[in-house]
Design an enzyme around this catalytic site. Sequence first.
Site, PDB file in Angstrom:
ATOM      1  N   ARG A 102      -8.591   1.279   2.146  1.00  0.00           N
ATOM      2  CA  ARG A 102      -7.327   1.339   1.429  1.00  0.00           C
ATOM      3  C   ARG A 102      -7.648   2.629   0.233  1.00  0.00           C
ATOM      4  NH1 ARG A 102      -3.186  -2.724  -0.610  1.00  0.00           N
ATOM      5  NH2 ARG A 102      -1.627  -0.967  -0.377  1.00  0.00           N
TER       6      ARG A 102
ATOM      7  N   ASN B   7       0.073   2.654  -9.491  1.00  0.00           N
ATOM      8  CA  ASN B   7       0.465   1.306  -9.201  1.00  0.00           C
ATOM      9  C   ASN B   7       1.476   1.373  -8.180  1.00  0.00           C
ATOM     10  OD1 ASN B   7       0.336  -1.542 -10.032  1.00  0.00           O
ATOM     11  ND2 ASN B   7       2.377  -1.360 -10.705  1.00  0.00           N
TER      12      ASN B   7
ATOM     13  N   CYS C 233       6.305  -5.517  -8.769  1.00  0.00           N
ATOM     14  CA  CYS C 233       5.234  -5.957  -7.238  1.00  0.00           C
ATOM     15  C   CYS C 233       4.573  -7.254  -7.811  1.00  0.00           C
ATOM     16  CB  CYS C 233       4.010  -4.988  -7.414  1.00  0.00           C
ATOM     17  SG  CYS C 233       3.274  -4.917  -5.923  1.00  0.00           S
TER      18      CYS C 233
ATOM     19  N   ASP D 226      -3.476  -0.255 -10.061  1.00  0.00           N
ATOM     20  CA  ASP D 226      -4.697  -0.034  -8.852  1.00  0.00           C
ATOM     21  C   ASP D 226      -5.760   0.816  -9.478  1.00  0.00           C
ATOM     22  OD1 ASP D 226      -1.784  -0.798  -7.471  1.00  0.00           O
ATOM     23  OD2 ASP D 226      -3.483  -1.449  -6.199  1.00  0.00           O
TER      24      ASP D 226
ATOM     25  N   ALA E 274      -5.248  -5.244  -6.287  1.00  0.00           N
ATOM     26  CA  ALA E 274      -6.456  -4.443  -6.681  1.00  0.00           C
ATOM     27  C   ALA E 274      -7.791  -5.295  -6.768  1.00  0.00           C
ATOM     28  CB  ALA E 274      -6.060  -3.400  -7.654  1.00  0.00           C
TER      29      ALA E 274
HETATM   30  P1  RI2 Z   1      -3.843  -6.904  -9.302  1.00  0.00           P
HETATM   31  C1  RI2 Z   1      -0.948  -4.252  -6.059  1.00  0.00           C
HETATM   32  O1  RI2 Z   1      -0.770  -3.302  -4.763  1.00  0.00           O
HETATM   33  C2  RI2 Z   1       0.223  -3.916  -6.935  1.00  0.00           C
HETATM   34  O2  RI2 Z   1       0.401  -2.399  -7.127  1.00  0.00           O
HETATM   35  C3  RI2 Z   1      -0.351  -4.494  -7.956  1.00  0.00           C
HETATM   36  O3  RI2 Z   1       0.190  -4.022  -9.330  1.00  0.00           O
HETATM   37  C4  RI2 Z   1      -1.856  -3.969  -8.247  1.00  0.00           C
HETATM   38  O4  RI2 Z   1      -2.251  -3.930  -6.888  1.00  0.00           O
HETATM   39  C5  RI2 Z   1      -2.599  -4.784  -8.795  1.00  0.00           C
HETATM   40  O5  RI2 Z   1      -2.644  -5.902  -8.411  1.00  0.00           O
HETATM   41  P2  RI2 Z   1      -0.890  -3.992  -3.260  1.00  0.00           P
HETATM   42  O6  RI2 Z   1      -2.287  -4.800  -3.072  1.00  0.00           O
HETATM   43  O7  RI2 Z   1      -5.263  -6.635  -9.244  1.00  0.00           O
HETATM   44  O8  RI2 Z   1       0.433  -4.955  -3.470  1.00  0.00           O
HETATM   45  O9  RI2 Z   1      -3.419  -7.048 -10.781  1.00  0.00           O
HETATM   46  O10 RI2 Z   1      -0.419  -2.734  -2.586  1.00  0.00           O
HETATM   47  O11 RI2 Z   1      -3.516  -8.496  -8.653  1.00  0.00           O
END
Ligand code: RI2
Length: 294
Positions: free
Chosen positions: A56, A197, A117, A187, A18
């Site tokens: 997205r 999330n 994740c 997210d 995110a």
């Molecule tokens: P940071 C990711 O989504 C995961 O859901 C993760 O927990 C969230 O974004 C936040 O990520 P995806 O991009 O901003 O894998 O903390 O679909 O890195």
Amino acid sequence: MNPLETAKKIKSMEIRGALEIALAAVESLRDYTKGYRGSTFIRDLEKQASLLKKSRPTAVSLPNAVDYVLYLAKHHDRQELPELIDKFMKEQREALFKLSKIGAKRIEDGDIILTHCNSTAVLETIREAAKTKRIHVICTETRPRNQGYLTASYLAKHKIPVTLILDSAVRSAIEHFGVKKILIGADTVAANGAVANKIGTSQIASIAHEFNIPFMVATETIKFSPQTFLGNLIEIEEREHTEIRPKMRGVTMWNPAFDFTPPEYIDIIITEDGIISPHMAYTILKEKFGWELK
Ligand code: RI2
């Protein structure tokens, strides 16, 4: 990279996370601004912004960051904009650093922490805590894109003990390893404190609730959603079925990329401004997004 190419890489998840998708989006708007030679800048910038926001739908960090660049563009000269965008990006990276320091204080020596994740907010918090405390991390594979492999590799590289498990092994792992805390990223944080999330997070939250284990969310405030304060709903992205497996004759598939965890299952939300209960999301929105809510 231009906004169109960036939007494509965000949609394909070549650029993911995110925070990272928000920074990539505003960086592409900065480069677009630097190279702009037309005569209808705001209108053209808004078109590029729209491409990025459509890439997205769930992580609100993306529209928040893009809308902030549009806000800056409408209130400053075009020549000032690249530097203002760089300042915003620096502030977001500093927010990650600040929240990791705050979050690390909620991790105790000897903790066994389960995560899901791949979240930079989670990993930086764990890495900060691991400087002075012994931590063992249990991380899920996170089907279908298996972002948990990135988490496991990162922790192993930083010599933090990590065990990779199947998504379906969460309840068993909590019992087997004596998991003390759950720490996940976000997210989007809605105005009522619900957290969007990666799909599977809400199941982990309900198991943590059953075991009375603290369920903690690490997230920068850029992921708080002003739109939900105004009554909008957050769309849960549904991705290609082929991410699950090749088509099967006579079988339908459903592949939501995120889910919502209700505030009742969340103990604390760790942000760069401090630790809040999920029900204080409203305060963050009023203080940080006044410009958006007007
Ligand atoms: P940071 C990711 O989504 C995961 O859901 C993760 O927990 C969230 O974004 C936040 O990520 P995806 O991009 O901003 O894998 O903390 O679909 O890195």
